[in-house]
Design a protein around this motif. Structure first.
Motif, PDB file in Angstrom:
ATOM      1  N   GLU A  27      -8.276   1.344  -4.416  1.00 25.97           N
ATOM      2  CA  GLU A  27      -7.113   0.872  -5.157  1.00 25.97           C
ATOM      3  C   GLU A  27      -6.826  -0.550  -4.726  1.00 25.97           C
ATOM      4  O   GLU A  27      -6.711  -0.841  -3.536  1.00 25.97           O
ATOM      5  CB  GLU A  27      -5.886   1.738  -4.881  1.00 25.97           C
ATOM      6  CG  GLU A  27      -4.607   1.223  -5.547  1.00 25.97           C
ATOM      7  CD  GLU A  27      -3.344   1.873  -5.012  1.00 25.97           C
ATOM      8  OE1 GLU A  27      -3.047   2.989  -5.467  1.00 25.97           O
ATOM      9  OE2 GLU A  27      -2.685   1.276  -4.130  1.00 25.97           O
TER      10      GLU A  27
ATOM     11  N   GLY B 221      -4.111  -3.882  -5.619  1.00 26.11           N
ATOM     12  CA  GLY B 221      -2.849  -4.081  -6.309  1.00 26.11           C
ATOM     13  C   GLY B 221      -2.111  -5.319  -5.874  1.00 26.11           C
ATOM     14  O   GLY B 221      -2.505  -6.020  -4.930  1.00 26.11           O
TER      15      GLY B 221
ATOM     16  N   ARG C 264       5.307  -3.063  -8.841  1.00 28.21           N
ATOM     17  CA  ARG C 264       4.036  -2.823  -8.157  1.00 28.21           C
ATOM     18  C   ARG C 264       3.000  -2.410  -9.182  1.00 28.21           C
ATOM     19  O   ARG C 264       3.205  -1.441  -9.934  1.00 28.21           O
ATOM     20  CB  ARG C 264       4.194  -1.733  -7.092  1.00 28.21           C
ATOM     21  CG  ARG C 264       2.905  -1.402  -6.329  1.00 28.21           C
ATOM     22  CD  ARG C 264       3.112  -0.255  -5.351  1.00 28.21           C
ATOM     23  NE  ARG C 264       1.928  -0.016  -4.541  1.00 28.21           N
ATOM     24  CZ  ARG C 264       0.905   0.757  -4.916  1.00 28.21           C
ATOM     25  NH1 ARG C 264       0.928   1.371  -6.113  1.00 28.21           N
ATOM     26  NH2 ARG C 264      -0.139   0.922  -4.118  1.00 28.21           N
TER      27      ARG C 264
ATOM     28  N   ASN D  73       0.839  -1.196   0.000  1.00 29.10           N
ATOM     29  CA  ASN D  73       0.000   0.000   0.000  1.00 29.10           C
ATOM     30  C   ASN D  73       0.875   1.246   0.000  1.00 29.10           C
ATOM     31  O   ASN D  73       1.888   1.311   0.706  1.00 29.10           O
ATOM     32  CB  ASN D  73      -0.918   0.008   1.222  1.00 29.10           C
ATOM     33  CG  ASN D  73      -2.143  -0.847   1.021  1.00 29.10           C
ATOM     34  OD1 ASN D  73      -2.789  -0.798  -0.027  1.00 29.10           O
ATOM     35  ND2 ASN D  73      -2.487  -1.657   2.025  1.00 29.10           N
TER      36      ASN D  73
ATOM     37  N   ALA E 274      -1.172  -1.428  -9.661  1.00 27.48           N
ATOM     38  CA  ALA E 274      -2.370  -1.043  -8.918  1.00 27.48           C
ATOM     39  C   ALA E 274      -3.455  -0.589  -9.882  1.00 27.48           C
ATOM     40  O   ALA E 274      -3.166   0.041 -10.918  1.00 27.48           O
ATOM     41  CB  ALA E 274      -2.055   0.067  -7.922  1.00 27.48           C
TER      42      ALA E 274
END
Length: 434
Positions: free
Chosen positions: A274, A276, A261, A168, A263
């Protein structure tokens, strides 16, 4: 006196004398001619003055234009770009009252200096700079220091000590202590490498990174203490019989790490969300040869509904080293230990409240929960729950945290601890930001 009046008076005086009658006739005639010549000369002078004034105005106008081009005008010309570096920072102090330190309890808590930090941010010639250096009583550490370049509408490249894209963002927590993932090197971690960042477009974003080594140069970096750093990284393997907090006898360092990463953002029924996935993989080096490798992955989600925030993250990491179940990590000028492999889950709630109490303008109430389990060294779970509120008041930003935890660094334990007892810490961190 008016020239015409003077001429008339002179003429009248001379004509009244008969002795000078002939002379008067000649003088009056010449004087009339002289008056006409003076009048014509005055007219020419007026015309010439007008021409000079016009020429002077043209010269002044041309001079100003030349001065603007050369930069030599009284009023500065506004630059086409806002190049420049801004310097800011913060001073923070900390109060703590703990259940695990008898001296602290006898003193009804301790109030200490936390950090003085300096931040640099800005752009020069389309290349951005971001840096932060932190000064503690016991060490000095660079949190991040990188340059950036926006090479297309949606893509930026960053090079230097940059943030590892994982989990996050920007944080997997709301409190002063972060989540349990921070102490595993899986939150707010910074290493030395290159990051390519795609901003949110068509609802999705992507970060791809390559890190040559950690922020201190890896296993043989030119530093005298590998634990003098802001973010947690592996610094060694724990040998049998080695203490949790001992200097590692088998040094190790991460190198050639790839991280990504992804998302996706969407809105539904008033929720902005969001979701991801993150992953990283790299090698471990002992100074002479490759000693193993490591991997981590995470599923994460962050959502907001009006003033409410919710976060969830499920992560796993594995340091794959032959016959090693526990590794040494370093940060904040001391060594600690974690299991070579473990799983973590975190869940956070927060609520924003705008207020008008004198200088206080905003409050955020939160509860952050995390647990680390399935450890390769078979030790007890690490559990941490933090209930608190952050307060914004002008340049002041303060955290009030009540921490309830077991086997948790900075709360009377270690992530490699094996205790069944929960400890408490009441903490107030006061920062002035400028």
């Amino acid at each position: 006196m008016n020239k015409n009046l003077l001429a008339s008076l002179v003429a009248a005086t001379v004509i009244s004398n008969p002795i000078y009658a002939q002379t008067v006739d000649m003088s009056a005639s010449e004087l009339a001619k002289l008056q006409q010549q003076i009048s014509e000369l005055q007219s020419k002078l007026t015309e010439l003055q007008q021409q000079v004034d016009a020429a002077t105005a043209d010269v002044a106008s041309n001079s100003e234009a030349i001065g603007e081009e050369a930069g030599y005008v009284d009023e500065p010309v506004q630059a086409k770009s806002e190049d420049g570096i801004t310097v800011g920072g913060a001073v923070r102090t900390n109060f703590s009252y703990t259940s695990y330190n008898e001296g602290n309890k006898d003193r009804s808590g301790d109030f200490d200096f936390d950090i003085f930090r300096v931040n640099f941010t800005g752009v020069v010639g389309d290349v951005s700079l971001n840096g932060e250096i932190r000064f503690f009583d016991y060490m000095t550490a660079i949190k991040y220091a990188y340059v950036g370049y926006q090479f297309s509408k949606n893509w930026q490249v960053q090079a230097g000590v940059a943030k590892v894209p994982f989990g996050n963002s920007p944080y997997n927590s709301h409190n002063y202590f972060f989540s349990a993932n921070y102490y595993l090197g899986l939150e707010d971690d910074f290493d030395l490498g290159v990051v390519f960042k795609r901003s949110v477009a068509d609802n999705w974003q992507l970060d791809l990174a390559f890190f040559k080594n950690d922020e201190l140069g890896g296993v043989d970096g030119y530093v005298d203490n590998r634990s003098d750093r802001y973010s947690y990284d592996i610094v060694g393997a724990r040998a049998a019989g080695e203490g949790i907090y001992d200097d590692p006898t088998q040094p190790l360092g991460e190198y050639n790490t790839f991280s990504g990463r992804f998302a996706y953002h969407f809105s539904q029924g008033g929720f902005d969300t969001e979701v991801g996935v993150s992953a990283l993989s790299g090698g471990l080096h002992d100074g002479n040869s490759r000693a193993g490798d490591y991997q981590a992955w995470a599923l994460h989600a962050s959502s907001r509904y009006e003033n409410w925030h919710a976060q969830f993250q499920h992560s796993n990491y594995h340091y794959d080293i032959d016959q090693v179940d526990r590794i040494a990590v370093g940060a904040y000028s001391f060594y600690d230990s974690i299991a070579a492999e473990a799983t973590s889950s975190t869940f956070n709630l927060a609520y924003d409240l705008a207020v008008n109490f004198g200088a206080v303008t905003a409050l955020q109430f939160y509860n952050n929960y995390g647990v680390v389990y399935d450890k390769s060294d078979n030790t007890a779970n690490t559990v941490m729950n933090i209930t608190g509120v952050s307060v914004a008041a002008g340049g002041l930003f303060t955290y009030f945290d009540w921490v309830y935890a077991k086997n948790q660094p900075f709360v009377g334990g270690s992530a490699a601890g094996d205790s069944s007892d929960f400890e408490h810490r009441f903490n107030i961190n006061i920062g002035y930001y400028f």
